[in-house]
Design an enzyme around this catalytic site. Structure first.
Site, PDB file in Angstrom:
ATOM      1  CB  SER D 275      16.075  28.147 -18.653  1.00 55.84           C
ATOM      2  OG  SER D 275      17.242  27.537 -19.144  1.00 55.84           O
ATOM      3  NE  ARG D 314      -6.211  -4.363  13.571  1.00 57.25           N
ATOM      4  CZ  ARG D 314      -6.760  -4.803  14.709  1.00 57.25           C
ATOM      5  NH1 ARG D 314      -6.156  -5.716  15.430  1.00 57.25           N
ATOM      6  NH2 ARG D 314      -7.903  -4.297  15.119  1.00 57.25           N
TER       7      ARG D 314
END
Lengths: 447, 447, 447, 447
Positions: D275, D314
């Site tokens: 930390s 497509r």
């Protein structure tokens, strides 16, 4: 497909956003974090929490030092958060043992990261506001110009009744006005400093709330009046806003894909993509990108909303999930706005095709609903509907125009208006002009 | 698992919501639709668009007739939308050929359905507002009571530093205050009549905008000033709000699951579930339901946001997607609020367990950060941090309490405060009380 | 919108699935659970773990007793899981103190629930397999019939080059063949008994593994060879399969919506929906439902995949999330298959419209790619492409057919084939027939 | 947060994957595309579709030329697909007018892109297979070593009954064995060439199917026997597989976060994060990253599944959606596997803490279920359960150990086994060893 399209040299111009993307680079990250550390130190120095001279020194240095992002990678790989490594690097480069200890005094990594994020979101929002305004403006002009241009209204892909192009443009633009309104409301909830300390209670910082207020003031952010490190609702709200905006823009894109279809061709785009093998094709590329960004945003947002289920005082898993999704959500939405602006300014309606689209088979069926109301002046409406249904069937079977059949069968009725699209626009012109007016008002309010 | 848990006789009490669920039954659907048809007819009658007598007659009948929902199934199977079948059934049951034709005059199905939805969402929102207020109230009381109760703040599941229970409760409650604020802002955008006609331009309705205004007035909804049939941003915004609220409640549930774990046990729930085979177990069932509802909402919302990509003037696929997700999102969030109220009112903090949780191994490591600041008065902070890290390592290795080691090593320093959690609460009590105050203000504003 | 469309009397025929829905009622839930308890007792009796007579008695009673689901609601509201209340009710109704204690001997609730789920999923899968086979069969026939029917291939909504309808149908059908293959592979991973005990190790059950094997044998399920209570990958895999199948069916629905658009009209649907106000309209309702179910499935699945992140030996929140999503995913996919069957069997291609669609503006532009290859026999391909691009531009500007312009400009080239769609089908007929063949083979394998 | 964490210099080591990421760079994209163009030309040359010399020339050049990705950006911005610009650049750099026209002969952009994607997915899969095997191997060893290590089994976070650590490890590992099985099955469906032409029928390519087969052969991919450009089910299946695997790994991560909690501490990680402000903390960083990647994958996958709803021949929008999500899904899963390997190899179980965790309050309540079965030898099981429930209550109220109370109350019963966790492991050791065996078999099969 490279890993991240917005950052790709190949795809960046299509899917990325140079202006907003600049806020989410490694260098921008480091710069923003240092800015926050500097402002914090100055605020603490001014309050006497740390030596004033240290505050000033750190603040100035924070704006000047160059720290290589790559040098932080090891630290990040270990602790996930960038701040410990950055603070160490910053202290080292400061080369001032009397001041260095006061860097990051009493703060926790998330304080710096959340605040630095707010700083960058503020810039991203400013850019988006400008684009949103410009898109709204362009749509307003388009709606006004075509307030009376008739086109086919389509539901389920089927021609329904005539409407006006301007009204359709208002369908694209009005949600944007509301998104602007929503953004205005969420800004104070989002653009806030974070100063919470290790578990939200600033236990390691003297005069914590006063420092928080001063920091907010210095950075031009809001003071949340408390910690929000574990309250992620406003970050989630912003993700939701981005997603909602992306969807509204995608609706415009989707409509454009539909209206540029071969055989419909009611819109032409200023820029559209060619094919590698078919010389005649012009693909609605940018509208398709809008839809893709909208769909992708909806998916990313599912992760962001889940990330608001944040455990206890800090939840690594939930927080990292935000990191993975939020930047691309911001950049994608920014790109979508840029595309929308370009499309709104460049779209070329083909009024002739629209007129043709009102009656593609020459049978005049689009007037069916209006005919039923015209006949309902002479008979009960259900009967009129049944009669029209029968006439439509005959028209299709005999390939004869509905207006002719109707006139033959009902010489008593005045059917001219029913079959004149320009007289069937209803409120469409008004809706178009009302939106155009609102768009202008929004523009002048934004000035 | 039955098909839909909220409707199940078995699971309804766990996952359903009798009060809100009542708004989303077949019967409620029919009733709301008829109410709209009735109000529309009366408005049209008053304006002279249809015979006034027909308007009055239809309006009254709409409130009185009974129409069997099952009788509409065939029509719905064919056209998806309920209105054509309903209008036919309504006309038939009216048995008044002079009035019947004026039912649904110039409207389209979506007009009736969107408006009927708005009516029911208004009721659902009123119920949610009351529950939200009650949850906020209960959390306010809890925060106030435990403003000074020390507990371990945890990040990544690791004890970080002491904090106060009241501050943690504020983490649950403050987002709810903001959700209430967001709801207030979105209501005018959501609770609107729809009167758009077949393609949004009311071309088949004389005096359309005036009728729309009158209809809004009659139903107590807002007049949107135009069509919004293809602008789904506000429906999506409401879904996003429900999702955001569900996530905030799920965070509370998640924390409760974590804090009731065996070996932690800092919270006890008034109601908790037993096991079919283990007599000693008390499962945090309702908190787990909160988390499940939050996760499920985030998923459902992905569909709702995508549904805002609505094609042209009406898009069946997008619209049906809303139907599939929105009701369960409303009911699930309603249930989550009811659970949250119950939990907030019934949770029993175990202050002794919380105190024990501050130092589970008796080594006093939770004071490490405070110790580093205490030592930083005697040496540079980085050195202090390094010293504390070394002391922590020794404490763990030698299994001796950190306070003892620290006192031995640094007789010069005053370390009492560092190891007294009650003196390490920082702003926690203030945060708790500020939230309690805001909760009270919200309550009195709601009165 | 009622709470759950599949269960609604109004919407059930549109969105629900009577046959599969029957597996997910309260009564079916109770029945399946009792079946598992009965089979477990019999297996334990046969193995001497409990008195044999008790095993036989419980087994028979489990098939005969009637237990009111509503009576279990209180118990479920408390403990979430149905089994404790069900076991209590079952024991009570047994009225046989010598046998009753042996009900649910050494099992845990999840054992019974997971196994009962597997039983019902087996039935649902059998129904789906039949529908899948029938849909594939219908598509095979359609593909064969229309192997040589030319139609426009469209990319980005733009006409690209000619293709064959049969090839498009193969695009719908081939994924279904693969989904059938995937299903076959996943069944042994999914259709398994669960017999794990309170934490997965059957510590309270003598001869646990042998009982598990016997139970599997008795119920016609697979023996997983261990516990899987906290290994949710196979449930998630099934959710993924349902989602993938729903998406493939939605692609078919989406194509049908596009091909039935007014002005295109290349497909007509046997059943399609009317409008409440427009007599001439026929909406592609069922294809739109397919798309909605596909989109909804993709959203629900996000929750299901997340639920596989199951904490420790049992995770209430994760497990409940499955309950909320899985049944509607199964029912929705089942409904989608039924719709797909109906559409595949009933769709009516309009070969004339398809032919017209090959050249909607009479300019013959669809032959552009083929023309470029024809010219490439006389010049380098890039030059040929540039020449064709120029000719296309002229065709559009002068509104003269491309074939005429090309013939004028290139008398040397044989261009007949380039502009004859039937000679431009390429592999489309073969692809169609290959799929038809595969569909027939799948059908005969299924017999 | 930079735009894309995997590519970030800061975050790349934490969230990225250098080895797999290398497959998804701009340069890799260009290389793979050229490879396909080269192989295609050679196959066409060999078949006489283009001059053989051109085929050979293009093939060799494709492996040698250097094309600057940035130079393609303009083309991509216009047409979205990279191939037209790449082909133009390639032709130019070839500087061989006699061969250049034969580049990309008769193919369409998607052919090249899909095939190039398959090539890179094959490489990514090979890397993942190795990591998967290594993770499984490490888990197998861990399971074997700790087959008899007792620990508390936990459901809903509550201690349930004793189980063995090895069995828990099997819960992590067995899904991985199944994921390996699934992957094996999907590879032939995924790793296929695409050669379909503009609309799927190869109409512009002589001997199309033979060329496709030869191309597959040359590239070591499967020949799909047809086009799959619009059949996206297998791409979606792979996304689903990645998501499922990510979730299974996230379950392991989630368990590790829970088991490393302060006060539980049953696992220690080789590497864990510090930390910035709390010297004593060791955060389970990598397990948290696993969870985040799992959640993010579930969200991304929602977009991927929706993208399988591909319109007609497509669909730009659907296709682009794949581009936005798939690479990060592959890289994220790859990273998750690397983390899982590291964790599986480095995790250090704390057997003493596990033993302590079996009885955190010294009351012996974990033996409750076993006690109820021990007493059930002397009385009916329901009575035994009631008796145990009463004893548990007393134990909690009087803070006296359950074993003592039980022994006092039931001197007739032999309760020793009930309170000895090592005798309550049930099948846990067998499950652990069975998994270890399966892991070894998988490893030797993989060799």
């Amino acid at each position: 497909m490279p890993a991240a399209l917005p950052d790709s040299a190949i795809y960046g111009k299509l899917m990325g956003d140079a202006e907003i993307g600049r806020l989410f680079t490694d260098a921008a990250e480091v710069r923003a974090l240092l800015l926050v550390e500097g402002a914090l130190a100055r605020a603490q120095g001014a309050a006497g929490v740390i030596p004033e001279l240290s505050g000033t020194f750190i603040h100035r240095a924070a704006m000047e030092v160059q720290i290589d992002p790559a040098g932080l990678a090891e630290g990040v790989a270990e602790s996930a958060v960038i701040v410990p490594a950055l603070v160490a690097a910053f202290r080292k480069v400061l080369d001032a043992p009397e001041h260095a200890p006061y860097v990051h005094w009493g703060a926790t990594s998330q304080d710096i990261m959340d605040t630095a994020l707010a700083l960058r979101l503020r810039q991203a929002i400013a850019i988006m506001e400008a684009r949103l305004a410009r898109t709204i403006g362009a749509l307003g002009t388009l709606a006004e110009t075509h307030a009376e241009t008739p086109m086919a209204g389509r539901s389920y892909g089927q021609i329904a009744v005539p409407t006006g192009l301007g009204a359709m443009v208002a369908d694209w633009g009005r949600p944007l006005l509301r998104h602007a309104e929503r953004l205005e409301a969420l800004k104070p909830r989002l653009l806030r400093v974070q100063l919470a300390g290790a578990a939200g209670n600033l236990s390691a910082m003297d005069q914590g709330p006063a420092i928080r207020a001063a920091l907010a003031q210095a950075l031009g952010l809001h003071d949340p009046g408390g910690a929000w490190h574990a309250q992620r609702d406003s970050v989630a709200e912003f993700a939701a806003w981005l997603t909602g905006l992306s969807a509204s823009l995608a609706k415009m894109g989707h409509d454009m894909v539909l209206l540029t279809q071969t055989g419909i061709g009611e819109l032409r785009l200023a820029s559209s993509g060619g094919s590698s093998t078919m010389p005649q094709k012009q693909n609605p590329v940018l509208p398709s990108v809008l839809v893709a960004l909208g769909r992708h945003a909806a998916a990313l947002n599912a992760g962001m909303q889940g990330a608001a289920i944040h455990g206890q005082q800090r939840d690594g898993a939930a927080w990292f999930t935000e990191w993975l999704a939020l930047p691309q959500l911001v950049i994608g939405t920014g790109r979508a706005l840029a595309i929308a602006t370009e499309l709104a300014e460049g779209v070329v309606p083909d009024a002739a095709a629209m007129r043709a689209g009102l009656d593609p088979d020459g049978l005049g069926l689009i007037g069916a609903e209006a005919l039923s109301f015209a006949l309902a002046r002479h008979m009960p409406r259900p009967e009129a509907q049944a009669e029209v249904k029968a006439l439509c069937k005959r028209a299709l079977a005999e390939r004869r125009p509905l207006p002719d059949l109707a006139a033959e069968a009902h010489p008593e009725a005045d059917l001219a208006a029913a079959f004149d699209p320009a007289r069937q626009l209803g409120t469409a012109p008004d809706e178009a002009r009302a939106f155009a007016r609102a768009a202008r008002e929004a523009a002048s309010a934004a000035d």
